[in-house]
Design a protein around this motif. Structure first.
Motif: not given
Length: 309
Positions: A194-196, A273-276, A279-287
């Motif tokens: 999962a991305l998140a 941050d990683d290749i997938h 960090a900001d996008y993963r945090r946004h997905l979690a929210v």
């Protein structure tokens, strides 16, 4: 790629397995399902001198439903736990999360306890152990100890299991009556890491409870907790009760409540941050996933209904 040469041991019982680990020490790895270990061996990210195969050890393939927990033995495959009707009734989060674990071929062989010991922060089952206030029973030739989930994971891909110990079972706690549960995640392809992801457990007042409201969503929220996948180094639990505890399920779509929820989730997760994904996008997905899953739980027909978004 192929693994480096290793010695293979197939103990006939648990005592023999523990004696082998005591003798071999850090040069040995335990093999159960192998769906986490074998790829690591093939890529030579781990080069143990010995493998101790538990698959001939009797008594490790049990699923037991107790008053306060679902107990899962070290050789229980994901697919077996996924189809276990008593376990899914007692703790719906097990089925809800297991349906997202990898692909059928991997679930047929991989073990739930093995996934927990692997301690991958992108894995679903470590998060479920944390959210359910679970624990792991560790046994060595010298005795045994029970480690709560909050102490079991010490870093990414690292648990507290000692070289001479075997995780013989995991205990997933059961929630009080009136708890709604749900799990969802976002991946590039279903079955990929999962991305998140998020697991939710929300305890609400049942119909007829003092002070319960009569809206379509049900009564007021007594307690709420969340766990996250792929957005932190180790599984942790976010207590959402201070944010949601004064609200009713009919109120969860209120903008002010949604903003407070978003602030709490964003502060709790710690992605990198990683290749997938960034960090900001993963945090946004979690929210966003937390808000949407909570909204889905609010729309459930009854307090014990489960949701898998």
């Amino acid at each position: 790629m192929k693994p480096a040469p290793f010695g293979y041991h197939a103990p006939a019982d648990l005592d023999e397995a523990l004696a082998l680990l005591a003798e071999l020490g850090p040069d040995a790895k335990v093999l159960a399902g192998g769906q986490s270990l074998v790829p690591v061996l093939n890529m030579r990210l781990a080069n143990p001198a010995h493998l101790v195969d538990l698959n001939r050890v009797p008594g490790l393939d049990h699923v037991t439903v107790e008053d306060d927990a679902v107990v899962v033995g070290a050789l229980v495959r994901h697919a077996a736990l996924l189809s276990h009707s008593a376990a899914r009734t007692a703790q719906p989060l097990l089925r809800q999360a297991l349906s997202w674990v990898a692909h059928p071929a991997i679930r047929n062989r991989g073990t739930t306890v093995g996934s927990i010991v692997h301690a991958d922060p992108s894995g679903e089952m470590p998060t479920i152990l944390a959210v359910t206030d679970g624990s792991v029973l560790l046994r060595s030739a010298g005795g045994e100890r029970v480690v709560p989930a909050a102490e079991f994971f010490v870093g990414p891909m690292e648990s507290c299991v000692a070289d001479d110990e075997i995780a013989v079972e995991a205990r997933f706690g059961r929630f009080p009556a009136g708890t709604r549960t749900g799990f969802t995640e976002i991946a590039r392809r279903h079955g990929d890491y999962a991305l998140a992801g998020v697991a939710l457990a929300v305890q609400v007042e049942e119909a007829g409870d003092a002070g319960s409201s009569g809206g379509t969503g049900g009564g007021r929220i007594r307690a709420a907790r969340a766990g996250y996948v792929s957005v932190s180094e180790v599984p942790g639990v976010l207590d959402l009760t201070p944010v949601l505890g004064a609200a009713s399920l009919d109120d969860v779509r209120d903008r002010r409540l949604a903003d407070a929820l978003a602030e709490a989730v964003a502060a709790h997760v710690d992605p990198v941050d990683d290749i997938h994904a960034s960090a900001d996008y993963r945090r946004h997905l979690a929210v966003v996933q937390t808000q949407r899953l909570l909204s889905s739980l609010a729309g459930a027909a009854a307090p014990d209904q489960e949701v898998s978004a």
